[in-house]
Design a protein around this motif. Structure first.
Motif, mmCIF file in Angstrom:
data_model
loop_
_atom_site.group_PDB
_atom_site.id
_atom_site.type_symbol
_atom_site.label_atom_id
_atom_site.label_comp_id
_atom_site.label_asym_id
_atom_site.label_seq_id
_atom_site.Cartn_x
_atom_site.Cartn_y
_atom_site.Cartn_z
ATOM 1 N N GLY A 144 40.182 42.722 28.859
ATOM 2 C CA GLY A 144 39.661 43.784 29.088
ATOM 3 C C GLY A 144 39.045 44.148 29.425
ATOM 4 N N ASP A 145 37.802 44.211 29.050
ATOM 5 C CA ASP A 145 36.443 44.413 30.222
ATOM 6 C C ASP A 145 36.705 44.678 30.997
ATOM 7 O OD1 ASP A 145 35.623 45.436 27.198
ATOM 8 O OD2 ASP A 145 34.494 43.640 26.281
ATOM 9 N N TYR A 146 36.976 43.289 31.792
ATOM 10 C CA TYR A 146 36.771 43.528 32.594
ATOM 11 C C TYR A 146 37.534 44.430 33.749
ATOM 12 C CZ TYR A 146 33.797 39.049 32.186
ATOM 13 O OH TYR A 146 32.510 38.760 31.706
ATOM 14 N N VAL A 147 38.525 44.120 33.168
ATOM 15 C CA VAL A 147 39.315 44.823 34.089
ATOM 16 C C VAL A 147 39.565 46.225 33.507
ATOM 17 C CG1 VAL A 147 42.104 46.781 33.340
ATOM 18 C CG2 VAL A 147 42.060 43.836 32.868
ATOM 19 N N LYS A 148 38.853 47.152 33.148
ATOM 20 C CA LYS A 148 38.197 48.541 33.681
ATOM 21 C C LYS A 148 36.775 48.482 34.011
ATOM 22 C CE LYS A 148 38.448 49.772 28.037
ATOM 23 N NZ LYS A 148 38.083 49.626 27.154
ATOM 24 N N ALA A 149 36.290 47.023 33.965
ATOM 25 C CA ALA A 149 34.377 46.966 35.045
ATOM 26 C C ALA A 149 35.689 47.078 36.905
ATOM 27 C CB ALA A 149 33.909 45.766 35.041
ATOM 28 N N ALA A 156 35.305 41.766 37.406
ATOM 29 C CA ALA A 156 35.712 42.320 37.738
ATOM 30 C C ALA A 156 36.332 42.556 38.953
ATOM 31 C CB ALA A 156 34.863 43.477 38.185
ATOM 32 N N TYR A 185 39.471 39.818 38.593
ATOM 33 C CA TYR A 185 40.656 40.781 39.084
ATOM 34 C C TYR A 185 41.291 41.168 40.136
ATOM 35 C CZ TYR A 185 44.152 44.665 37.656
ATOM 36 O OH TYR A 185 45.062 45.515 37.949
ATOM 37 N N TYR A 224 38.587 48.627 38.147
ATOM 38 C CA TYR A 224 38.652 49.936 38.500
ATOM 39 C C TYR A 224 37.233 50.904 38.841
ATOM 40 C CZ TYR A 224 43.757 48.668 38.272
ATOM 41 O OH TYR A 224 44.522 47.769 38.577
ATOM 42 N N ARG A 225 36.705 50.517 37.497
ATOM 43 C CA ARG A 225 35.090 51.715 37.610
ATOM 44 C C ARG A 225 34.286 51.290 39.209
ATOM 45 N NH1 ARG A 225 32.500 49.397 33.374
ATOM 46 N NH2 ARG A 225 33.418 50.795 32.356
ATOM 47 N N MET A 240 45.961 41.743 35.138
ATOM 48 C CA MET A 240 45.292 42.492 32.650
ATOM 49 C C MET A 240 46.203 41.971 32.561
ATOM 50 S SD MET A 240 46.649 46.507 32.456
ATOM 51 C CE MET A 240 46.044 47.237 33.614
#
Length: 257
Positions: A53-58, A142, A145, A60-61, A48
């Motif tokens: 940050g955007d790719y971390v969200k992606a 994504a 990560y 898990y999404r 992480m």
């Protein structure tokens, strides 16, 4: 459900456990909650730190995307494109307008809307290529990560093992407790390597591989829209779109049904 993911992980665990049993061990002995906590969450946290940050969200999404069967059907999408091509040749581009709301893909809908609105074909191509590049970058980030977390796992396993050995060596006056401590320390190494090559790393690589289906579908749609805008013959356009199929995929011409 994508059985290649579930069965792959399952068979990996079964194979490892069988080998341990045949060697006189107990696979349950490899399960060590302390080792898990030291290795897995730390690796995920470290990845992480090294990921936008955007790719971390992606990451898990899109995790569900790894375990689900890909919804992309190239044959159906090409059939839809060819149907629109036939309509455009017969009724003109404006004849496609009533069909816009029936399109289930926003990328396809946007490109076809631009075509109907009379946007220059070069501008359509440039716009859609930008969208494809952004989609590809989204999935790449994504997947990166999970791959980075997988690469970090063995190192965290080594740290966990060293920490365990430090604690074990403090029990020199109790050989039994020291031996148990050393055994527990090495479970961290097993956890790190297994996490990297059996679970977390493969998740990242699978996400990257499956994202190629989405990207390829968009490339097919782009080629189809450019063909429709140029007034290509539907049969010739279909043949061009079939070039995007892999050797393992069956091609069924709409004109030979």
């Amino acid at each position: 459900m994508d059985l290649t993911v579930i069965l792959g992980m399952l068979f990996a665990v079964i194979s490892l456990s069988t080998g341990d049993i045949l060697d006189g061990g107990n696979p349950l002995g490899l399960l060590h909650i302390t080792s898990f906590l030291i290795v897995i969450p730390t690796a995920l946290a470290s990845a992480m730190t090294g990921t936008s940050g955007d790719y971390v969200k992606a990451a898990y999404r899109e995790l569900k995307f790894v375990f689900k069967k890909s919804p992309v059907n190239f044959q159906e999408r090409i059939n839809q494109i060819i149907e629109f091509s036939i309509i455009a040749r017969r009724d003109g581009l404006l004849g496609l307008e009533p069909h816009i709301n029936n399109i289930d893909d926003e990328f396809f809908k946007k490109g076809l809307s631009m075509t109907i609105d009379g946007i220059d074909i070069d501008e359509i191509e440039t716009t859609l290529e930008i969208l494809i590049d952004e989609t590809e970058e989204y999935y790449h980030g994504a997947a990166h990560y999970w791959i980075l977390a997988g690469e970090t796992c063995p190192v965290m396993g080594l740290i966990g093992a060293v920490m365990g050995l430090i604690l074990a060596l403090q029990k020199l006056n109790d050989p039994v407790a020291m031996a148990e401590g050393i055994a527990g320390a090495f479970t961290a190494t097993v956890t790190g390597i297994a996490g990297a090559y059996m679970f977390i790393g493969p998740i990242g690589n699978k996400l990257k591989a499956k994202s190629r289906h989405n990207i390829r579908e968009k490339q097919i749609i782009l080629a189809g829209i450019l063909g429709i805008a140029s007034g290509d013959n539907p049969r010739a356009l279909e043949g061009k779109l079939f070039h995007y199929f892999s050797p393992l995929e069956e091609k069924k011409s709409k004109f030979e049904q």
